[in-house]
Design a protein around this motif. Sequence first.
Motif, PDB file in Angstrom:
ATOM      1  N   MET A  85       1.937  -2.725 -15.683  1.00  0.00           N
ATOM      2  CA  MET A  85       2.974  -3.147 -16.439  1.00  0.00           C
ATOM      3  C   MET A  85       3.960  -2.101 -16.658  1.00  0.00           C
ATOM      4  O   MET A  85       5.272  -2.198 -16.768  1.00  0.00           O
ATOM      5  N   LEU A  86       3.750  -0.514 -16.242  1.00  0.00           N
ATOM      6  CA  LEU A  86       4.610   0.299 -15.845  1.00  0.00           C
ATOM      7  C   LEU A  86       5.728   0.133 -14.969  1.00  0.00           C
ATOM      8  O   LEU A  86       6.750   0.721 -15.024  1.00  0.00           O
ATOM      9  N   LEU A  87       5.015  -0.339 -13.945  1.00  0.00           N
ATOM     10  CA  LEU A  87       5.681  -0.441 -12.511  1.00  0.00           C
ATOM     11  C   LEU A  87       6.532  -1.370 -12.398  1.00  0.00           C
ATOM     12  O   LEU A  87       7.318  -1.866 -11.560  1.00  0.00           O
ATOM     13  N   ARG A  88       6.067  -2.623 -13.138  1.00  0.00           N
ATOM     14  CA  ARG A  88       6.635  -3.955 -12.585  1.00  0.00           C
ATOM     15  C   ARG A  88       8.101  -4.147 -12.767  1.00  0.00           C
ATOM     16  O   ARG A  88       8.839  -4.794 -12.059  1.00  0.00           O
ATOM     17  N   SER A  89       8.691  -3.732 -13.972  1.00  0.00           N
ATOM     18  CA  SER A  89      10.256  -3.849 -14.099  1.00  0.00           C
ATOM     19  C   SER A  89      11.017  -3.351 -13.031  1.00  0.00           C
ATOM     20  O   SER A  89      12.191  -3.581 -12.821  1.00  0.00           O
ATOM     21  N   HIS A  90      10.516  -2.032 -12.185  1.00  0.00           N
ATOM     22  CA  HIS A  90      11.202  -1.516 -11.318  1.00  0.00           C
ATOM     23  C   HIS A  90      10.702  -1.857  -9.926  1.00  0.00           C
ATOM     24  O   HIS A  90      11.296  -1.159  -9.085  1.00  0.00           O
ATOM     25  N   SER A  91       9.874  -2.782  -9.974  1.00  0.00           N
ATOM     26  CA  SER A  91       9.294  -3.152  -8.453  1.00  0.00           C
ATOM     27  C   SER A  91      10.304  -4.012  -7.523  1.00  0.00           C
ATOM     28  O   SER A  91      10.309  -3.789  -6.178  1.00  0.00           O
ATOM     29  N   GLU A  92      11.360  -4.492  -8.055  1.00  0.00           N
ATOM     30  CA  GLU A  92      12.439  -5.171  -7.195  1.00  0.00           C
ATOM     31  C   GLU A  92      13.535  -4.227  -6.830  1.00  0.00           C
ATOM     32  O   GLU A  92      14.288  -4.492  -5.991  1.00  0.00           O
ATOM     33  N   ALA A  93      13.863  -3.305  -7.577  1.00  0.00           N
ATOM     34  CA  ALA A  93      14.808  -2.257  -7.496  1.00  0.00           C
ATOM     35  C   ALA A  93      14.350  -1.176  -6.186  1.00  0.00           C
ATOM     36  O   ALA A  93      15.377  -0.646  -5.781  1.00  0.00           O
ATOM     37  N   SER A  94      13.121  -1.000  -6.063  1.00  0.00           N
ATOM     38  CA  SER A  94      12.889   0.088  -4.957  1.00  0.00           C
ATOM     39  C   SER A  94      11.845  -0.380  -4.115  1.00  0.00           C
ATOM     40  O   SER A  94      10.539  -0.996  -4.696  1.00  0.00           O
ATOM     41  N   LEU A  95      11.802  -0.335  -2.802  1.00  0.00           N
ATOM     42  CA  LEU A  95      10.720  -0.712  -1.929  1.00  0.00           C
ATOM     43  C   LEU A  95       9.629   0.368  -2.093  1.00  0.00           C
ATOM     44  O   LEU A  95       8.360  -0.120  -2.030  1.00  0.00           O
ATOM     45  N   ALA A  96       9.906   1.552  -2.156  1.00  0.00           N
ATOM     46  CA  ALA A  96       8.557   2.405  -2.538  1.00  0.00           C
ATOM     47  C   ALA A  96       7.887   2.024  -4.057  1.00  0.00           C
ATOM     48  O   ALA A  96       6.663   1.887  -3.883  1.00  0.00           O
ATOM     49  N   VAL A  97       8.711   1.713  -4.838  1.00  0.00           N
ATOM     50  CA  VAL A  97       7.942   1.337  -6.326  1.00  0.00           C
ATOM     51  C   VAL A  97       7.310  -0.093  -5.868  1.00  0.00           C
ATOM     52  O   VAL A  97       6.482  -0.259  -6.348  1.00  0.00           O
ATOM     53  N   ARG A  98       7.730  -0.868  -5.242  1.00  0.00           N
ATOM     54  CA  ARG A  98       7.261  -2.223  -4.911  1.00  0.00           C
ATOM     55  C   ARG A  98       5.837  -2.150  -4.121  1.00  0.00           C
ATOM     56  O   ARG A  98       4.781  -2.722  -4.444  1.00  0.00           O
ATOM     57  N   GLY A  99       6.061  -1.151  -3.221  1.00  0.00           N
ATOM     58  CA  GLY A  99       4.539  -0.806  -2.361  1.00  0.00           C
ATOM     59  C   GLY A  99       3.661  -0.553  -3.483  1.00  0.00           C
ATOM     60  O   GLY A  99       2.458  -0.829  -3.181  1.00  0.00           O
ATOM     61  N   ALA A 100       3.966   0.529  -4.278  1.00  0.00           N
ATOM     62  CA  ALA A 100       3.048   1.023  -5.208  1.00  0.00           C
ATOM     63  C   ALA A 100       2.546  -0.024  -6.158  1.00  0.00           C
ATOM     64  O   ALA A 100       1.438  -0.086  -6.419  1.00  0.00           O
ATOM     65  N   TYR A 101       3.323  -0.879  -6.772  1.00  0.00           N
ATOM     66  CA  TYR A 101       3.118  -1.963  -7.426  1.00  0.00           C
ATOM     67  C   TYR A 101       2.128  -3.099  -6.949  1.00  0.00           C
ATOM     68  O   TYR A 101       1.240  -3.528  -7.471  1.00  0.00           O
ATOM     69  N   MET A 102       2.425  -3.326  -5.560  1.00  0.00           N
ATOM     70  CA  MET A 102       1.570  -4.209  -4.852  1.00  0.00           C
ATOM     71  C   MET A 102       0.228  -3.614  -4.792  1.00  0.00           C
ATOM     72  O   MET A 102      -0.795  -4.463  -4.781  1.00  0.00           O
TER      73      MET A 102
END
Length: 297
Positions: free
Chosen positions: A141-158
Motif C-alpha cells: 500500500m505504501l508503494l502502490r501509488s508510485h509504482s507506475e512512475a518509477s521502474l525502480a519502485v515498480r520492481g520493489a512493488y512487484m
Amino acid sequence: MGAGHSHTPGDTEHSRMIPRMILAAGILATFFAVELTTSLLINSIALLADAGHMLTDVVAVFMGLTAVVLARRGSSSPSRTFGWHRAEVFTAVANAVLLVGVALFILVEAIDRLGGAPEVPGVPMIVVALAGVAANFAVAMLLRSHSEASLAVRGAYMEVVADTVGSIGVLIAGIVTVTTHWPYADVVVAVLVALWVLPRAIALARAALRILSESSPAHVDVEALRSALGAVDGVTDVHDLHVWTLSPGKDMATAHLTSERDSALVLRDARGVFAAHGLDHATVQIDCPGGHCEETF
C-alpha cells in the motif's frame, strides 16, 4: 524542440515517495529478521524461501530509494548531462537478477528434499506467515501509488506483491501440516513460490533491458509517427528519426525534416505531431532541400 516537460516524477512526487520507501524498508527489514530466524529454527524451506524473497524486497526498496534520490539530485557535470535518470533502470536489472537467483536456489533445495522431507512444525509457520501477509500488505500500500512512475519502485512493488503470495503459500503449508501432518506440504509450497516469482522477475528484466538497449517504447508506433511527420505541410522528407526511453515515463525523440516551408511553422506543426504520440521531449532539425541551410530546434 520541446516545452521542457519532464515525465519523471517531480520534486513533489519524490518528496512523497522517499519517506514511504524508508518506512517500507524498515518494515521489511524487521520482518525479514523474524522470518529468517524462525525458518532456521524449525527447518522450514517454505519459510526460508519466503525469507529469501523478503530479503530481495529489502534490497529492492533500498536500491529503489537510492535510485530515486539520485534521480532527484540530478547532475551538473558536463559529462553527465542526463543526470542519474538511468540509475533506477540498472536497479531494476539488479532486482530481477537477485529474484531469479533466490528462486533457483529454492528450487534446487526443494529437489534435494524430495527423497526425505524433514518434519516441520506447522503452528510457527502459520503465525509467521500471518505476520508476513500483514507486513507485505502494508508495504504494498505504501508503494502502490508510485509504482507506475518509477521502474525502480515498480520492481520493489512487484517483489512485495510476489512475497505476499509466498506468505499466503506458507500459511497454507502450515495449515496442511497441522491438519494432515503431510511432510511435503513445506516443499511443495516452496516450489510453487519459486515458480510464481521467476516469470515476474524475467518480465522486469526484459522491461529494464529494453530501455538500456534504447529500443523504441512499446506504446509508440514509430512508422505511424514517421508518416505523420511526413504529412506535415511543406515536409518532403523525414530521416534520422529515433525514439527511445531515457527512464520510465521519459521518452525521447530526434528527427530531421527536409522542408522549403518556413521553419517556425514546420516546427509548430511537428511539435503537435510529437505531442499526439506522447513525445513532449523531442529535438527536430529542419533541413532545406539540397543541404544549403539547416536549423535545429
